[in-house]
Write a protein that holds these residues in place. Sequence first.
Motif, PDB file in Angstrom:
ATOM      1  N   ILE A   1      67.032  66.362  -9.760  1.00  0.00           N
ATOM      2  CA  ILE A   1      66.824  64.918  -9.767  1.00  0.00           C
ATOM      3  C   ILE A   1      68.126  64.190 -10.103  1.00  0.00           C
ATOM      4  CG2 ILE A   1      65.710  63.033 -11.040  1.00  0.00           C
ATOM      5  CD1 ILE A   1      63.203  64.791 -11.174  1.00  0.00           C
ATOM      6  N   ALA A   2      68.841  64.662 -11.117  1.00  0.00           N
ATOM      7  CA  ALA A   2      70.103  64.026 -11.501  1.00  0.00           C
ATOM      8  C   ALA A   2      71.127  64.137 -10.373  1.00  0.00           C
ATOM      9  CB  ALA A   2      70.641  64.667 -12.781  1.00  0.00           C
ATOM     10  N   PHE A   3      71.189  65.295  -9.733  1.00  0.00           N
ATOM     11  CA  PHE A   3      72.103  65.502  -8.611  1.00  0.00           C
ATOM     12  C   PHE A   3      71.748  64.569  -7.459  1.00  0.00           C
ATOM     13  CE2 PHE A   3      73.178  67.962  -4.700  1.00  0.00           C
ATOM     14  CZ  PHE A   3      74.553  68.007  -4.863  1.00  0.00           C
ATOM     15  N   THR A   4      70.472  64.430  -7.179  1.00  0.00           N
ATOM     16  CA  THR A   4      70.013  63.546  -6.105  1.00  0.00           C
ATOM     17  C   THR A   4      70.505  62.122  -6.315  1.00  0.00           C
ATOM     18  OG1 THR A   4      68.025  64.863  -5.687  1.00  0.00           O
ATOM     19  CG2 THR A   4      67.968  62.548  -5.008  1.00  0.00           C
ATOM     20  N   LYS A   5      70.336  61.608  -7.519  1.00  0.00           N
ATOM     21  CA  LYS A   5      70.710  60.221  -7.799  1.00  0.00           C
ATOM     22  C   LYS A   5      72.224  60.017  -7.691  1.00  0.00           C
ATOM     23  CE  LYS A   5      66.727  59.126 -10.713  1.00  0.00           C
ATOM     24  NZ  LYS A   5      66.320  57.914  -9.962  1.00  0.00           N
TER      25      LYS A   5
ATOM     26  N   VAL B   1      69.793  59.866   0.444  1.00  0.00           N
ATOM     27  CA  VAL B   1      69.412  61.074  -0.285  1.00  0.00           C
ATOM     28  C   VAL B   1      68.307  60.719  -1.267  1.00  0.00           C
ATOM     29  CG1 VAL B   1      70.223  62.989  -1.716  1.00  0.00           C
ATOM     30  CG2 VAL B   1      71.799  61.883  -0.101  1.00  0.00           C
ATOM     31  N   ASN B   2      67.199  61.415  -1.185  1.00  0.00           N
ATOM     32  CA  ASN B   2      66.065  61.174  -2.068  1.00  0.00           C
ATOM     33  C   ASN B   2      65.439  62.509  -2.467  1.00  0.00           C
ATOM     34  OD1 ASN B   2      65.590  58.053  -1.977  1.00  0.00           O
ATOM     35  ND2 ASN B   2      65.917  58.638   0.158  1.00  0.00           N
ATOM     36  N   ALA B   3      64.528  62.450  -3.406  1.00  0.00           N
ATOM     37  CA  ALA B   3      63.859  63.664  -3.870  1.00  0.00           C
ATOM     38  C   ALA B   3      62.355  63.472  -3.852  1.00  0.00           C
ATOM     39  CB  ALA B   3      64.318  64.031  -5.282  1.00  0.00           C
ATOM     40  N   MET B   4      61.653  64.549  -3.586  1.00  0.00           N
ATOM     41  CA  MET B   4      60.211  64.576  -3.794  1.00  0.00           C
ATOM     42  C   MET B   4      59.935  65.517  -4.959  1.00  0.00           C
ATOM     43  SD  MET B   4      56.979  65.542  -1.307  1.00  0.00           S
ATOM     44  CE  MET B   4      57.286  67.298  -1.265  1.00  0.00           C
ATOM     45  N   ALA B   5      59.115  65.047  -5.893  1.00  0.00           N
ATOM     46  CA  ALA B   5      58.794  65.826  -7.081  1.00  0.00           C
ATOM     47  C   ALA B   5      57.291  66.071  -7.124  1.00  0.00           C
ATOM     48  CB  ALA B   5      59.260  65.105  -8.341  1.00  0.00           C
ATOM     49  N   PRO B   6      56.813  67.107  -6.430  1.00  0.00           N
ATOM     50  CA  PRO B   6      55.366  67.332  -6.362  1.00  0.00           C
ATOM     51  C   PRO B   6      54.762  67.650  -7.719  1.00  0.00           C
ATOM     52  CG  PRO B   6      56.564  68.654  -4.733  1.00  0.00           C
ATOM     53  CD  PRO B   6      57.565  68.106  -5.680  1.00  0.00           C
ATOM     54  N   GLY B   7      53.495  67.298  -7.847  1.00  0.00           N
ATOM     55  CA  GLY B   7      52.692  67.829  -8.941  1.00  0.00           C
ATOM     56  C   GLY B   7      52.208  69.202  -8.522  1.00  0.00           C
ATOM     57  N   GLY B   8      50.975  69.524  -8.817  1.00  0.00           N
ATOM     58  CA  GLY B   8      50.463  70.821  -8.401  1.00  0.00           C
ATOM     59  C   GLY B   8      50.359  70.916  -6.890  1.00  0.00           C
ATOM     60  N   VAL B   9      50.724  72.073  -6.369  1.00  0.00           N
ATOM     61  CA  VAL B   9      50.660  72.311  -4.925  1.00  0.00           C
ATOM     62  C   VAL B   9      49.659  73.427  -4.668  1.00  0.00           C
ATOM     63  CG1 VAL B   9      51.956  72.832  -2.835  1.00  0.00           C
ATOM     64  CG2 VAL B   9      53.100  71.694  -4.762  1.00  0.00           C
ATOM     65  N   ALA B  10      48.728  73.168  -3.775  1.00  0.00           N
ATOM     66  CA  ALA B  10      47.683  74.161  -3.489  1.00  0.00           C
ATOM     67  C   ALA B  10      48.224  75.237  -2.554  1.00  0.00           C
ATOM     68  CB  ALA B  10      46.467  73.471  -2.873  1.00  0.00           C
ATOM     69  N   THR B  11      49.141  76.054  -3.080  1.00  0.00           N
ATOM     70  CA  THR B  11      49.686  77.169  -2.311  1.00  0.00           C
ATOM     71  C   THR B  11      48.779  78.382  -2.451  1.00  0.00           C
ATOM     72  OG1 THR B  11      50.965  77.970  -4.189  1.00  0.00           O
ATOM     73  CG2 THR B  11      52.032  76.365  -2.738  1.00  0.00           C
ATOM     74  N   PRO B  12      48.891  79.352  -1.550  1.00  0.00           N
ATOM     75  CA  PRO B  12      48.107  80.579  -1.697  1.00  0.00           C
ATOM     76  C   PRO B  12      48.352  81.270  -3.037  1.00  0.00           C
ATOM     77  CG  PRO B  12      49.050  80.456   0.502  1.00  0.00           C
ATOM     78  CD  PRO B  12      49.647  79.325  -0.282  1.00  0.00           C
ATOM     79  N   GLN B  13      49.609  81.234  -3.511  1.00  0.00           N
ATOM     80  CA  GLN B  13      49.932  81.889  -4.785  1.00  0.00           C
ATOM     81  C   GLN B  13      49.214  81.214  -5.951  1.00  0.00           C
ATOM     82  OE1 GLN B  13      52.050  80.806  -2.491  1.00  0.00           O
ATOM     83  NE2 GLN B  13      53.828  82.162  -2.239  1.00  0.00           N
ATOM     84  N   PHE B  14      49.211  79.873  -5.945  1.00  0.00           N
ATOM     85  CA  PHE B  14      48.568  79.194  -7.071  1.00  0.00           C
ATOM     86  C   PHE B  14      47.052  79.302  -6.994  1.00  0.00           C
ATOM     87  CE2 PHE B  14      47.341  75.888 -10.042  1.00  0.00           C
ATOM     88  CZ  PHE B  14      48.261  76.085 -11.046  1.00  0.00           C
TER      89      PHE B  14
ATOM     90  N   GLY C   1      68.200  57.344  -3.425  1.00  0.00           N
ATOM     91  CA  GLY C   1      68.194  57.943  -4.754  1.00  0.00           C
ATOM     92  C   GLY C   1      66.872  57.852  -5.480  1.00  0.00           C
ATOM     93  N   GLN C   2      65.780  57.762  -4.731  1.00  0.00           N
ATOM     94  CA  GLN C   2      64.472  57.636  -5.341  1.00  0.00           C
ATOM     95  C   GLN C   2      63.802  59.007  -5.521  1.00  0.00           C
ATOM     96  OE1 GLN C   2      63.396  54.482  -6.482  1.00  0.00           O
ATOM     97  NE2 GLN C   2      65.570  54.260  -5.964  1.00  0.00           N
ATOM     98  N   VAL C   3      62.943  59.088  -6.511  1.00  0.00           N
ATOM     99  CA  VAL C   3      62.160  60.295  -6.760  1.00  0.00           C
ATOM    100  C   VAL C   3      60.698  59.955  -6.503  1.00  0.00           C
ATOM    101  CG1 VAL C   3      61.564  62.106  -8.395  1.00  0.00           C
ATOM    102  CG2 VAL C   3      63.824  61.046  -8.498  1.00  0.00           C
ATOM    103  N   ILE C   4      60.169  60.448  -5.420  1.00  0.00           N
ATOM    104  CA  ILE C   4      58.789  60.209  -5.048  1.00  0.00           C
ATOM    105  C   ILE C   4      57.967  61.379  -5.568  1.00  0.00           C
ATOM    106  CG2 ILE C   4      57.181  59.707  -3.180  1.00  0.00           C
ATOM    107  CD1 ILE C   4      59.451  57.654  -3.559  1.00  0.00           C
ATOM    108  N   SER C   5      56.957  61.085  -6.388  1.00  0.00           N
ATOM    109  CA  SER C   5      56.188  62.160  -7.029  1.00  0.00           C
ATOM    110  C   SER C   5      54.705  62.061  -6.702  1.00  0.00           C
ATOM    111  CB  SER C   5      56.393  62.117  -8.555  1.00  0.00           C
ATOM    112  OG  SER C   5      55.679  63.189  -9.179  1.00  0.00           O
ATOM    113  N   PRO C   6      54.290  62.664  -5.587  1.00  0.00           N
ATOM    114  CA  PRO C   6      52.844  62.756  -5.323  1.00  0.00           C
ATOM    115  C   PRO C   6      52.242  63.783  -6.283  1.00  0.00           C
ATOM    116  CG  PRO C   6      54.197  63.228  -3.361  1.00  0.00           C
ATOM    117  CD  PRO C   6      55.069  63.318  -4.545  1.00  0.00           C
ATOM    118  N   ASN C   7      51.404  63.334  -7.195  1.00  0.00           N
ATOM    119  CA  ASN C   7      50.907  64.276  -8.206  1.00  0.00           C
ATOM    120  C   ASN C   7      49.464  64.020  -8.635  1.00  0.00           C
ATOM    121  OD1 ASN C   7      50.908  62.349 -10.519  1.00  0.00           O
ATOM    122  ND2 ASN C   7      53.122  62.410 -10.270  1.00  0.00           N
ATOM    123  N   GLY C   8      48.745  63.222  -7.884  1.00  0.00           N
ATOM    124  CA  GLY C   8      47.335  63.011  -8.180  1.00  0.00           C
ATOM    125  C   GLY C   8      47.058  62.335  -9.504  1.00  0.00           C
ATOM    126  N   GLY C   9      48.080  61.665 -10.073  1.00  0.00           N
ATOM    127  CA  GLY C   9      47.904  60.958 -11.343  1.00  0.00           C
ATOM    128  C   GLY C   9      48.217  61.790 -12.572  1.00  0.00           C
TER     129      GLY C   9
END
Length: 273
Positions: free
Chosen positions: A187-191, A204-217, A262-270
């Motif tokens: 995140i710091a590098f992105t900004k 340049v921007n960042a996405m910061a996901p919350g939980g991701v419904a991957t097969p592993q998780f 330089g934004q951090v977009i965080s889709p994380n369901g709240g």
Amino acid sequence: MDFHGKIVLVTGVGPGLGKACAEAFAKARAKLVICDINLDNLAEAEKVVAQHGAECLAVQCDVSSSAQVSAMFEQLIQRYGRLDVLVNNAAITPTTPLDMQRRTTLYDYNALPEPRRSLAFTSEITDAEWERFWGVNVHGVFYCTREALKLMQKQQSGRIVNISSIAGMSSKSAHSPAYSATKGAVIAFTKSVAYEVAGANIFVNAMAPGGVATPQFNAYLDHVGEESCNRLWQSVPAGRFGTLEEYAGTVLYLSGEHYLVGQVISPNGGISI
């Protein structure tokens, strides 16, 4: 969104977000360069991309190696001569049995009326455990960004999307201090880089996901059982984790035409508001 004729590099296309992003760009008619350290994962992602008729250059690459990243970009330049979008997705995530044990300990500590104490995560981390996250999660992002900017600065255009995590902006992944530290560094590098290159029409921007419904998780959730899962969902206002397709859609948006720098977009369901 239509990326017809755009050259897009997605790193770390193993099962999960990387492959989902590659498929989403293929559907949007981009020309793809994909990389992964695992040849089986690379072949599977290449197959998925081909199903949508997209042109694809698949390269085995360990992004923690500056030499391998440079060699990958040499192939990219020989094939296409330019790069429009870089998605820095390749990362090591906390998925070892010890990581899973720490994760469960944290979730129980947050949800149950236990006495407050030190969870004793950081004090038990070895040098090797700490350092293995940094090679891919931070050094790899830098190596790929450095090479991408050499092309984008000449073009006076480009988009870079760095995949961070909610772990880098909150305590939600306190079970893995090493992973959290690297994602905060992203995140710091992105900004910093975003401010530097925005004047050249490189956003340049960042996405910061919350939980991701991957097969592993999902496998982890099956392992811990219904009661532990219910305690976890109590911390997620949306009541579920985001799907790979939802996250990939956000990546595509950040790769297109917009005014975000330089934004951090965080889709994380709240989980973090």
